[in-house]
Structure formats: structure tokens, C-alpha cells
Design a protein around this motif. Structure first.
Motif, PDB file in Angstrom:
ATOM      1  N   GLU A  50       0.670  -1.500  -0.048  1.00 40.84           N
ATOM      2  CA  GLU A  50       0.057  -0.284  -0.323  1.00 40.84           C
ATOM      3  C   GLU A  50       0.836   1.515  -0.084  1.00 40.84           C
ATOM      4  O   GLU A  50       0.641   1.954  -1.318  1.00 40.84           O
ATOM      5  CB  GLU A  50      -0.795  -0.275   1.091  1.00 40.84           C
ATOM      6  CG  GLU A  50      -1.760   0.748   1.361  1.00 40.84           C
ATOM      7  CD  GLU A  50      -2.288   1.160   2.469  1.00 40.84           C
ATOM      8  OE1 GLU A  50      -3.583   1.793   2.782  1.00 40.84           O
ATOM      9  OE2 GLU A  50      -2.255   0.400   3.682  1.00 40.84           O
ATOM     10  N   VAL A  51       1.566   1.244   0.787  1.00 42.16           N
ATOM     11  CA  VAL A  51       2.779   2.499   0.772  1.00 42.16           C
ATOM     12  C   VAL A  51       3.874   2.558  -0.228  1.00 42.16           C
ATOM     13  O   VAL A  51       3.392   3.591  -0.931  1.00 42.16           O
ATOM     14  CB  VAL A  51       3.704   2.781   2.292  1.00 42.16           C
ATOM     15  CG1 VAL A  51       4.684   3.601   2.015  1.00 42.16           C
ATOM     16  CG2 VAL A  51       2.864   2.277   3.564  1.00 42.16           C
ATOM     17  N   GLU A  52       4.283   1.330  -1.286  1.00 42.50           N
ATOM     18  CA  GLU A  52       4.574   1.179  -2.133  1.00 42.50           C
ATOM     19  C   GLU A  52       4.126   2.076  -3.381  1.00 42.50           C
ATOM     20  O   GLU A  52       4.127   3.005  -4.271  1.00 42.50           O
ATOM     21  CB  GLU A  52       5.101  -0.209  -2.192  1.00 42.50           C
ATOM     22  CG  GLU A  52       6.756  -0.374  -1.972  1.00 42.50           C
ATOM     23  CD  GLU A  52       6.283  -1.661  -1.941  1.00 42.50           C
ATOM     24  OE1 GLU A  52       7.179  -2.129  -0.904  1.00 42.50           O
ATOM     25  OE2 GLU A  52       5.888  -2.579  -2.913  1.00 42.50           O
ATOM     26  N   GLY A  53       2.701   1.746  -3.480  1.00 42.13           N
ATOM     27  CA  GLY A  53       1.399   2.018  -3.858  1.00 42.13           C
ATOM     28  C   GLY A  53       1.679   3.713  -4.337  1.00 42.13           C
ATOM     29  O   GLY A  53       1.795   4.463  -5.441  1.00 42.13           O
ATOM     30  N   ALA A  54       1.825   4.776  -3.138  1.00 39.70           N
ATOM     31  CA  ALA A  54       1.361   5.716  -2.818  1.00 39.70           C
ATOM     32  C   ALA A  54       2.750   6.649  -3.240  1.00 39.70           C
ATOM     33  O   ALA A  54       2.810   7.673  -4.203  1.00 39.70           O
ATOM     34  CB  ALA A  54       1.036   5.900  -1.310  1.00 39.70           C
ATOM     35  N   LEU A  55       4.133   5.846  -3.550  1.00 42.66           N
ATOM     36  CA  LEU A  55       4.851   6.360  -3.815  1.00 42.66           C
ATOM     37  C   LEU A  55       5.786   6.785  -4.637  1.00 42.66           C
ATOM     38  O   LEU A  55       5.479   7.116  -5.434  1.00 42.66           O
ATOM     39  CB  LEU A  55       6.434   5.906  -2.518  1.00 42.66           C
ATOM     40  CG  LEU A  55       6.652   5.812  -1.198  1.00 42.66           C
ATOM     41  CD1 LEU A  55       7.065   5.021  -1.163  1.00 42.66           C
ATOM     42  CD2 LEU A  55       6.924   6.583  -0.681  1.00 42.66           C
ATOM     43  N   PHE A  56       5.090   5.859  -5.347  1.00 42.58           N
ATOM     44  CA  PHE A  56       4.977   5.493  -7.649  1.00 42.58           C
ATOM     45  C   PHE A  56       3.853   6.444  -7.620  1.00 42.58           C
ATOM     46  O   PHE A  56       4.451   6.787  -9.134  1.00 42.58           O
ATOM     47  CB  PHE A  56       4.487   3.990  -7.667  1.00 42.58           C
ATOM     48  CG  PHE A  56       5.711   3.139  -8.200  1.00 42.58           C
ATOM     49  CD1 PHE A  56       6.198   3.029  -9.023  1.00 42.58           C
ATOM     50  CD2 PHE A  56       5.963   1.863  -6.650  1.00 42.58           C
ATOM     51  CE1 PHE A  56       8.098   2.155  -8.909  1.00 42.58           C
ATOM     52  CE2 PHE A  56       6.859   1.250  -7.500  1.00 42.58           C
ATOM     53  CZ  PHE A  56       7.520   1.388  -8.234  1.00 42.58           C
TER      54      PHE A  56
END
Length: 508
Positions: free
Chosen positions: A417-423
Motif C-alpha cells: 500500500e505504501v509503495e503504491g502511494a510512492l509510485f
């Protein structure tokens, strides 16, 4: 139905159709089958028996494909090996699998010479002229006999030992018979609508179960044309799509990312692509959106499975992408999937539990590892070790590996979930989220970021960006800037390496 006979049947149906093109070498299905039979008879003449383990230390090539199908026709068990491994890692696999024979590319000859020490390997075949005195050359062992090998095979005979990625320790060998792999092929044909007129580009490594079992074997069974690239190069991949009118593309997320970075990517004619698949690692929704725009098609498939499943698991089809982008999908053909708690009971929608599978494509066992098999295969279900959520419509979303979940201040944080926001941030090219020890919070959320070329990451601004998308406890408290992330050949980020490295950095 055994896998070797699929090639035999296709060669009879489409003898003059282009089967393989690799580095300027082209083969009709008739010649493809003849080359396989010549190698099969050559192996038999040198004492390779049904049930012997045949290891392949090779990059993608026509010779890899010939070796695989030759082994399948004589009842040998193929052990594809990640060519990026060190000699000691290869030695472990050769010994653990009871490999009797290795076929290797010439560039790996010295590595194999070191790796076979202390193993049961009887002889080695080199593609090219070997420098090691007692090795055989690939062309030197070919027989003149092009007929079908007279070996009795059944669907229950073993075909493959596929070693897991080994992201946390020594890899385990998942054992499959012909029947399981045949059903893997059937499932992907039905779920993705693959047909005999496909032109398939093989970019991902063939030693990996996705490229091998999902697309090479099924494509051969149908009579598709296979364009094989030895190494992945984004420009050459785009050129191949344009030149060969590729209809079907499967790639890991990092490959899509590299394709998008080609400066003149818009100049290539990619209109022949009918469908794109991605898998082996999570792909951020923003990266999926950009890839859909690049290929000008919404026919994208998220293949969310694992080696032990054949690979099999769940799939998000094009319709699912329209309303459920970012989710894993629903069970593929012949597969049941559940999300359960520690007692094996189904969790309610919105709750996190372990993702488990049941299908006739699941591995027989971990080869010579009864305890690991027992803890993974329970009452007919494969316990994947992945954490997931189920929604009201039956869509499953993988949120993390059990071992990668971060617990900070008593709250669970799932890295995907956090990686998706960073991308979603325009300056972020690649990202991984890990937990690091903290005296106050137990663990803190940390982001390891690869910036886009020419970009400078402003940590304060990036945290503000994330705060618009994530709860406060999920926002990375620490950020590390790297030139690239460590990945295995399947495209999975080696988070244990990141944790080790960033722990050291944090101590400085």
C-alpha cells in the motif's frame, strides 16, 4: 498427456509454421521437433535415464527450449537454475536435486566446474566448444536420429523441480509432474484467451515458472510463434514488438518500468499487442496506468501466483482493471482461493489473513524436504505465506509477505500500500518499503527510493504527498536514496538485503 508429446502433435499439425526465432536462428515446428529428438536420442545414448535430474544453467535461447523438451520426451526431470546465482548457490541446488547432468551456456562453464564438486553430476554439456577437458559439446552429443524416442511416459511422471526465489534463505525445490504442468497451460489459455496465431515475446527468464510453464509450454501446445531474447534490453524489446508484430507480452513490473524510460518510446509501433501480462512481483497501479497508455490497450492481466502453484493463484482480468486496479483478482481456472486466520477459518471481508490455494496444479511436494512440505501443504491447501484481504465482491488483494509486514506502535503496515502511494509521485522511479527496528515504536516505516533521472527527492515534500493518500502511521519516517534496488531474477525485491544494508546505514 505428457509435455513432450505436445510438441510432437504441434509439429504434425503445423510443420512449416515458424516456431522459434532467436538471435537470427529460425526454426519451423518440424525442425524444432527434429532438433529436440536429436538431442533426446543423444542423451539416451550417453546413459541419461528416465527419472534422472537434468539441470539447465542457461539464459533464454533456442538451446534452452530444445533441452527442456528433449528431457520431457525421455522422462528426465528438468531442474532450471537461475543463471545469476553464485557457484556455491548452484552447488546447493545440484546436490539437493540429485542432478545427474548439467547443460550450460559456455559463459557458465567455469562456474559449473566449481559447482559440481561434491555432487552426483555425471557429465556436463556445454553449448559451444567446451574448454574443460571432459565436458561434451552440445552439437557433439546430437544424434542423427530424428524419430520420436521410444520412452513410455505417463501424466504422473515427474517433469520439473522449480526452485523458489530464495528471498529469505536457501531455495526449496517444488516438484511437478506432467499432468500438473499441462493443467497450468490449460488454465492460462482459458483465462487469457491465448490462441494458435499468437506471436509471443519471451523477455522474462525461462528458468522462471511463469515464462516457462504459462507461456512457452502453452504456446508450443497451440502452435504459437516464439520470439526469444537472451537478455532483456528495453530498446531491443520495443524493436522486436514492432518488427515481429508481437501479440502477447508478459513482463515483470521492473521491465515495464524500463520500457517506459526509453526516450523515444512513442516512436515505436506497438499496435500489434493484443494483451499484456504482468506478475512475479507487485506492480504499482500508477505503473499499470502508464503501461496501458504506452501500449494503447486495456487488455492487461495481473497474474498473481507463486512457484509452488505452478505458477497459479489469482488473476485480475481487463474488466477487473477498470474498477479494481491494484487488487490481485479472483481465482484462475481450476483453482480455489481463500483468506484465513491462524486457525484456518475464513476471515471476513476487509480483514487480513493468509492467502491459501487449492488446485490440481499445486506442486506435489518440496523435493526431499518433508517437514517444509508438511508445513506448507495442509489438508489439500497450499499455505502461501502471503497476507491478503478479500472484499465483498470476492476480489483478493495481496498486501504483504508475513515476514515483511511492519508493526509500528501496535499498528500493522503493509508495504504494498505504501509503495503504491510512492509510485504516484512523479519523481519516484522505483521504491521499496521496509521496517527497521526502533526503540520507541518497535519498528518504523522506511522507504528506499530510486529517483527518476535528473530528479531530486525532497523528503518533506514527499511525506506531504503521502499524507494525502495514507494514514499518518503509514508514512515513511525514514527515507534512503539508492541508484537501484536489489532484485532476484523474478523481479522480486530482496527486502532482507535492504533491511541489512539500511540497518548498517542507520548505525553510522
Amino acid at each position: 498427456m505428457n509435455i513432450g508429446s505436445l510438441l510432437t502433435q504441434t509439429a504434425r499439425k503445423f510443420p512449416e509454421k515458424l516456431a522459434i526465432e532467436c538471435e537470427g536462428r529460425s526454426y519451423s515446428y518440424r525442425r524444432f521437433n527434429e532438433e529436440v529428438n536429436k538431442l533426446a536420442h543423444g542423451l539416451l545414448q550417453r546413459g541419461v535415464n528416465k527419472g534422472d535430474k537434468l539441470a539447465l544453467m542457461m539464459k533464454n535461447s533456442d538451446h534452452f527450449v530444445f533441452s527442456f523438451f528433449a528431457a520431457a520426451k525421455i522422462g528426465a526431470v528438468v531442474v532450471p537454475i537461475n543463471f545469476r546465482l553464485t557457484a556455491s548457490e548452484v552447488q546447493y541446488i545440484l546436490a539437493q536435486s540429485d542432478a545427474a547432468l548439467v547443460i550450460c551456456d559456455k559463459e557458465f562453464e567455469k562456474l559449473i566446474e566449481d559447482a559440481i564438486l561434491g555432487t552426483d553430476v555425471r557429465f556436463v554439456v556445454t553449448v559451444g566448444e567446451p574448454e574443460t577437458e571432459w565436458y561434451y559439446s552440445y552439437n557433439g552429443i546430437l544424434s542423427e536420429n530424428k524419430t520420436e524416442p521410444d520412452i513410455e511416459l505417463s501424466e504422473q511422471d515427474d517433469l520439473e523441480i522449480l526452485y523458489t526465489s530464495g528471498t529469505t534463505g536457501s531455495p526449496k525445490g517444488a516438484l511437478f509432474d506432467h499432468d500438473r504442468i499441462f493443467k497450468v497451460g490449460i488454465s492460462v489459455v482459458i483465462n487469457m484467451g491465448i490462441g494458435q496465431h499468437e506471436r509471443i515475446l519471451h523477455l522474462a527468464p525461462l528458468f522462471h515458472s511463469a515464462q516457462l510453464n504459462l507461456f512457452l509450454i502453452s504456446g508450443v501446445a497451440l502452435g504459437a510463434t516464439h520470439i526469444i531474447h537472451r537478455d532483456f534490453h528495453p530498446v531491443k524489446a520495443l524493436q522486436a514488438i514492432q518488427e515481429h508484430k508481437i501479440t502477447h507480452l508478459f513482463a515483470v513490473p521492473s521491465m515495464y518500468n524500463f520500457l517506459l524510460q526509453v526516450p523515444n518510446v512513442a516512436d515505436y509501433d506497438l499496435s500489434s499487442i493484443k494483451r499484456c501480462g504482468y506478475g512475479a512481483a507487485p506492480m504499482a497501479p500508477e505503473l499499470v496506468k502508464r503501461s496501458i497508455k504506452l501500449f494503447k490497450t486495456d487488455q492487461f492481466y495481473n497474474l498473481c501466483g507463486l512457484t509452488e502453484g505452478g505458477p497459479g493463484g489469482i488473476l485480475l482480468d481487463p474488466e477487473g482493471h477498470k474498477l479494481h486496479l491494484g487488487k490481485g483478482g479472483k481465482p484462475i481456472f481450476l483453482t480455489e482461493a481463500r483468506v484465513v486466520n491462524e486457525k484456518g477459518m475464513d476471515v471476513r471481508p476487509g480483514e487480513v489473513g493468509e492467502f491459501i490455494l487449492r488446485s490440481p496444479m499445486v506442486m506435489k511436494e518440496y523435493y526431499k524436504k518433508p517437514e517444509e512440505t508438511k508445513s506448507t501443504l495442509k489438508n489439500g491447501w497450499l499455505y502461501t505465506g502471503d497476507l491478503a484481504m478479500l472484499d465483498e465482491e470476492g476480489y483478493i488483494t495481496l498486501v504483504d509477505r508475513k515476514k515483511d509486514m511492519i508493526i509500528t506502535g501496535g499498528e500493522n503496515v503493509y508495504s504494498v500500500e505504501v509503495e503504491g502511494a510512492l509510485f504516484e509521485h512523479p519523481d519516484v522511479l522505483d521504491a521499496a518499503v521496509i521496517g527497521l527496528p526502533d526503540e520507541v515504536w518497535g519498528e518504523v516505516v522506511c522507504a528506499v527510493i530510486v529517483p527518476r533521472e535528473g530528479a531530486v527527492i525532497d523528503e518533506k515534500e514527499l511525506r506531504s504527498f503521502c499524507r494525502q493518500r495514507l494514514a499518518g502511521y503509514k508514512i515513511p519516517r525514514r527515507m534512503f536514496i539508492e541508484e537501484q534496488l536489489p532484485r532476484n531474477a523474478s523481479g522480486k525485491i530482496l527486502k532482507y538485503q535492504l533491511r541489512e544494508k539500511m540497518n548498517l546505514v542507520g548505525d553510522l
